[in-house]
Design a protein around this motif. Structure first.
Motif, PDB file in Angstrom:
ATOM      1  N   THR A 210      26.852  34.244  49.470  1.00 47.01           N
ATOM      2  CA  THR A 210      27.567  35.185  50.317  1.00 47.01           C
ATOM      3  C   THR A 210      28.742  35.789  49.548  1.00 47.01           C
ATOM      4  OG1 THR A 210      27.015  33.837  52.239  1.00 47.01           O
ATOM      5  CG2 THR A 210      28.737  35.511  52.504  1.00 47.01           C
ATOM      6  N   PRO A 211      28.774  37.106  49.333  1.00 50.76           N
ATOM      7  CA  PRO A 211      29.838  37.699  48.508  1.00 50.76           C
ATOM      8  C   PRO A 211      31.111  37.928  49.316  1.00 50.76           C
ATOM      9  CG  PRO A 211      28.318  39.399  49.181  1.00 50.76           C
ATOM     10  CD  PRO A 211      27.765  38.102  49.740  1.00 50.76           C
ATOM     11  N   TYR A 212      32.212  38.064  48.606  1.00 52.58           N
ATOM     12  CA  TYR A 212      33.458  38.485  49.230  1.00 52.58           C
ATOM     13  C   TYR A 212      33.365  39.977  49.552  1.00 52.58           C
ATOM     14  CZ  TYR A 212      36.237  34.249  48.590  1.00 52.58           C
ATOM     15  OH  TYR A 212      36.747  32.976  48.682  1.00 52.58           O
ATOM     16  N   SER A 213      34.188  40.400  50.476  1.00 48.47           N
ATOM     17  CA  SER A 213      34.161  41.820  50.855  1.00 48.47           C
ATOM     18  C   SER A 213      34.589  42.713  49.698  1.00 48.47           C
ATOM     19  CB  SER A 213      35.077  42.057  52.063  1.00 48.47           C
ATOM     20  OG  SER A 213      36.413  41.643  51.768  1.00 48.47           O
ATOM     21  N   SER A 214      35.443  42.174  48.797  1.00 47.30           N
ATOM     22  CA  SER A 214      35.895  42.958  47.652  1.00 47.30           C
ATOM     23  C   SER A 214      34.919  42.894  46.479  1.00 47.30           C
ATOM     24  CB  SER A 214      37.269  42.461  47.194  1.00 47.30           C
ATOM     25  OG  SER A 214      37.201  41.084  46.855  1.00 47.30           O
ATOM     26  N   GLY A 215      33.828  42.124  46.635  1.00 47.03           N
ATOM     27  CA  GLY A 215      32.838  42.029  45.563  1.00 47.03           C
ATOM     28  C   GLY A 215      33.329  41.148  44.419  1.00 47.03           C
ATOM     29  N   GLU A 216      32.908  41.480  43.206  1.00 47.39           N
ATOM     30  CA  GLU A 216      33.249  40.684  42.026  1.00 47.39           C
ATOM     31  C   GLU A 216      34.478  41.213  41.277  1.00 47.39           C
ATOM     32  OE1 GLU A 216      31.552  37.936  41.119  1.00 47.39           O
ATOM     33  OE2 GLU A 216      30.317  38.139  42.924  1.00 47.39           O
ATOM     34  N   LYS A 217      35.128  42.243  41.799  1.00 50.94           N
ATOM     35  CA  LYS A 217      36.216  42.891  41.067  1.00 50.94           C
ATOM     36  C   LYS A 217      37.512  42.107  41.129  1.00 50.94           C
ATOM     37  CE  LYS A 217      34.316  47.543  41.706  1.00 50.94           C
ATOM     38  NZ  LYS A 217      34.545  48.904  42.243  1.00 50.94           N
ATOM     39  N   SER A 218      37.756  41.393  42.240  1.00 48.84           N
ATOM     40  CA  SER A 218      38.997  40.634  42.362  1.00 48.84           C
ATOM     41  C   SER A 218      38.641  39.158  42.515  1.00 48.84           C
ATOM     42  CB  SER A 218      39.813  41.146  43.547  1.00 48.84           C
ATOM     43  OG  SER A 218      39.055  41.066  44.747  1.00 48.84           O
ATOM     44  N   TYR A 219      39.197  38.495  43.495  1.00 50.15           N
ATOM     45  CA  TYR A 219      38.869  37.084  43.719  1.00 50.15           C
ATOM     46  C   TYR A 219      37.459  36.991  44.280  1.00 50.15           C
ATOM     47  CZ  TYR A 219      39.774  32.165  44.782  1.00 50.15           C
ATOM     48  OH  TYR A 219      39.743  30.796  44.798  1.00 50.15           O
ATOM     49  N   SER A 220      36.601  36.237  43.582  1.00 50.46           N
ATOM     50  CA  SER A 220      35.195  36.185  43.953  1.00 50.46           C
ATOM     51  C   SER A 220      34.726  34.735  43.989  1.00 50.46           C
ATOM     52  CB  SER A 220      34.356  36.982  42.942  1.00 50.46           C
ATOM     53  OG  SER A 220      34.416  36.374  41.664  1.00 50.46           O
ATOM     54  N   ASN A 221      33.409  34.561  44.130  1.00 49.06           N
ATOM     55  CA  ASN A 221      32.825  33.218  44.155  1.00 49.06           C
ATOM     56  C   ASN A 221      33.038  32.475  42.828  1.00 49.06           C
ATOM     57  OD1 ASN A 221      31.903  33.314  46.802  1.00 49.06           O
ATOM     58  ND2 ASN A 221      29.947  34.228  46.218  1.00 49.06           N
ATOM     59  N   TRP A 222      33.206  33.204  41.734  1.00 49.77           N
ATOM     60  CA  TRP A 222      33.460  32.563  40.453  1.00 49.77           C
ATOM     61  C   TRP A 222      34.817  31.866  40.454  1.00 49.77           C
ATOM     62  CZ3 TRP A 222      29.690  31.798  37.113  1.00 49.77           C
ATOM     63  CH2 TRP A 222      28.589  32.649  37.123  1.00 49.77           C
ATOM     64  N   GLU A 223      35.835  32.574  40.921  1.00 47.12           N
ATOM     65  CA  GLU A 223      37.156  31.954  41.001  1.00 47.12           C
ATOM     66  C   GLU A 223      37.176  30.823  42.036  1.00 47.12           C
ATOM     67  OE1 GLU A 223      37.616  35.738  39.001  1.00 47.12           O
ATOM     68  OE2 GLU A 223      36.701  35.234  40.940  1.00 47.12           O
ATOM     69  N   LEU A 224      36.486  31.039  43.167  1.00 46.08           N
ATOM     70  CA  LEU A 224      36.473  30.028  44.218  1.00 46.08           C
ATOM     71  C   LEU A 224      35.812  28.734  43.735  1.00 46.08           C
ATOM     72  CD1 LEU A 224      37.003  29.230  47.168  1.00 46.08           C
ATOM     73  CD2 LEU A 224      34.760  30.229  47.745  1.00 46.08           C
ATOM     74  N   SER A 225      34.669  28.857  43.067  1.00 42.85           N
ATOM     75  CA  SER A 225      33.967  27.666  42.584  1.00 42.85           C
ATOM     76  C   SER A 225      34.788  26.945  41.510  1.00 42.85           C
ATOM     77  CB  SER A 225      32.592  28.053  42.038  1.00 42.85           C
ATOM     78  OG  SER A 225      32.706  28.975  40.958  1.00 42.85           O
ATOM     79  N   SER A 226      35.482  27.692  40.657  1.00 37.95           N
ATOM     80  CA  SER A 226      36.326  27.065  39.634  1.00 37.95           C
ATOM     81  C   SER A 226      37.506  26.351  40.261  1.00 37.95           C
ATOM     82  CB  SER A 226      36.824  28.125  38.647  1.00 37.95           C
ATOM     83  OG  SER A 226      35.749  28.764  37.990  1.00 37.95           O
ATOM     84  N   ASP A 227      38.144  26.976  41.249  1.00 38.25           N
ATOM     85  CA  ASP A 227      39.285  26.354  41.917  1.00 38.25           C
ATOM     86  C   ASP A 227      38.865  25.086  42.661  1.00 38.25           C
ATOM     87  OD1 ASP A 227      40.867  28.358  40.944  1.00 38.25           O
ATOM     88  OD2 ASP A 227      40.874  29.533  42.808  1.00 38.25           O
ATOM     89  N   ARG A 228      37.704  25.113  43.287  1.00 37.89           N
ATOM     90  CA  ARG A 228      37.230  23.930  44.007  1.00 37.89           C
ATOM     91  C   ARG A 228      36.881  22.805  43.024  1.00 37.89           C
ATOM     92  NH1 ARG A 228      33.415  26.476  48.899  1.00 37.89           N
ATOM     93  NH2 ARG A 228      35.188  27.122  50.224  1.00 37.89           N
TER      94      ARG A 228
END
Length: 348
Positions: A210-228
Motif C-alpha cells: 500500500t503506497p503513501y499518498s505522496s508516493g515514493e518522492k518523500s517519506y515512503s515504505n522504504w523509510e518506514l521499513s528502515s525505521d521499523r
C-alpha cells in the motif's frame, strides 16, 4: 781298533711336552672364534638399535658408495662428526637431515571434511536455538497468545524469526515506527536467547504494497521499513542482546512479500530476524575485499566463486525463501476490492 773302543758313547733323550703334537695352537684358534662371536653379536646389536631410515642409508652406501658420498643422504654425514655436513645439501654445516621414520608424523587435515563438520555443528546450534525459542513461547503466557504471529524456520541464511502483523493485531502504530507494548515483550524474550550462540544477527523490516499518498518522492515504505527495523534493533538491545551481535539492519519496503499473491495482505508487514550462519556472515563482511588473479584461468575460477572481473568480492545472492502457503479467499467483486484497499491503507 784300540782307539775306537775308547770313543765316548752319547745318548740323546727327547722330552715330550704335555700338549702332544698340536702344541698351543688351539688357544689361538679359540681366541679367534671368541673375537668373531663378539663381533657378530655387536653387529646384531647395532642392527637392532638402528632406525629403518639409517639402515636404508647404509644399504645404499654399500650398493653405490660413490653416489651416496657425492649426492648425500642418510648415513652420508653426521652432525657429531668432526667434519660437519651431510644430507641432501652438502653446503649445510648443521649436520645431516633425518629421513627415517618420524616419531611425531604430521597429520594431513581434510579441509572439506572439517568444513562440513563445522557446518553440521552450526546447524545443530541453530536447531537447538529454534527449539529453545519455541519452548519459551509455549511456557510464557504473555507470548503464547502471539504464537501465530511468530514464525520460525531454517533457511539458507540461518535461523529466521519473523514477527508478522495480523489484521486486528499490528506490531506498530499506524504508519509509524512506534512499537506496540506486546511487540516489545516479544523482542525482549527473543533477545535473551540470542547471546547463547556466537552467530551474528541480520534484521530487516517489511511493509505491504500500500503506497503513501505522496508516493515514493518523500517519506515512503522504504523509510518506514528502515525505521521499523531500527526500532526493533533498539528493543533487542534493550532486552539484553549484545550490540556487537548486530551485523546488518535494512528496510526492504514491499520488495520481498511474504504473500506475493496478495500484496495488501497484513502478513506482509513484518520484522525478520535472521541468526546468520558462517557462510552468510562471510558474504557480508568480505564484500569489500579485493582479489588479485594471475591469469585468465584463475580469473574464471574466481568469478565463478563470487568475484567479479574488477576484483571486488561480491556476496552470494541471498535466496528468497519460499513463502508459507496462505489460504487465498475467493476473488472478490470490484466494490469489495475497493473497500479492502481502503481498509488496508488505513491499517499500514
Amino acid at each position: 781298533m784300540a782307539d775306537e773302543g775308547l770313543r765316548p758313547i752319547i745318548v740323546k733323550r727327547i722330552k715330550k711336552s704335555g700338549g702332544g703334537h698340536h702344541g698351543g695352537t688351539w688357544k689361538i684358534a679359540y681366541a679367534d672364534f671368541v673375537t668373531a662371536m663378539m663381533a657378530f653379536f655387536l653387529l646384531m646389536w647395532l642392527l637392532g638399535s638402528t632406525t629403518k631410515g639409517n639402515l636404508q642409508g647404509i644399504a645404499d652406501y654399500f650398493a653405490t658408495p660413490l653416489k651416496v658420498a657425492m649426492a648425500g643422504g642418510s648415513g652420508s654425514g653426521d652432525a657429531t662428526s668432526v667434519i660437519k655436513g651431510g644430507g641432501k645439501d652438502m653446503t649445510r654445516i648443521d649436520g645431516q637431515q633425518k629421513q627415517g621414520d618420524d616419531a611425531t608424523p604430521t597429520k594431513k587435515s581434510n579441509l572439506k571434511a572439517a568444513a562440513a563438520e563445522l557446518e553440521r555443528q552450526e546447524m545443530e546450534r541453530l536447531k537447538s536455538l529454534k527449539e529453545r525459542i519455541e519452548e519459551a513461547i509455549d511456557s510464557n503466557p504473555s507470548l503464547r497468545q502471539y504464537k501465530n504471529q511468530l514464525l520460525l524456520d531454517i533457511t539458507s541464511e540461518g535461523l529466521r524469526i519473523q514477527i508478522v502483523d495480523e489484521k486486528n493485531r499490528p506490531m506498530f502504530a499506524l504508519s509509524k515506527a512506534e512499537l506496540q507494548p506486546y511487540t516489545k515483550i516479544i523482542l525482549h524474550e527473543i533477545a535473551k536467547t540470542l547471546n547463547d550462540i556466537p552467530n551474528r544477527i541480520s534484521l530487516s523490516g517489511h511493509t505491504d504494497a500500500t503506497p503513501y499518498s505522496s508516493g515514493e518522492k518523500s517519506y515512503s515504505n522504504w523509510e518506514l521499513s528502515s525505521d521499523r527495523a531500527n526500532a526493533s534493533r533498539r528493543e533487542l538491545i534493550a532486552g539484553g542482546m549484545a550490540e556487537s551481535k548486530m551485523l546488518r539492519v535494512v528496510g526492504l519496503s514491499s520488495a520481498v512479500l511474504f504473500d506475493p499473491t496478495d500484496p495488501l495482505n497484513p502478513i506482509n508487514r513484518r520484522i525478520s530476524i535472521i541468526v546468520m550462519n558462517k557462510k552468510t556472515e562471510d558474504s557480508i563482511t568480505k564484500e569489500n575485499r579485493t582479489a588479485e588473479v594471475a591469469d585468465e584461468e584463475t580469473a574464471k575460477e574466481t568469478v565463478e566463486k563470487g568475484v567479479n572481473i574488477s576484483g571486488v568480492v561480491q556476496p552470494a545472492p541471498a535466496a528468497v525463501p519460499k513463502p508459507t502457503s496462505v489460504p487465498v479467499a475467493p476473488k472478490p467483486t470490484a466494490s469489495a476490492t475497493a473497500t479492502a484497499a481502503a481498509a488496508a491503507a488505513a491499517g499500514k
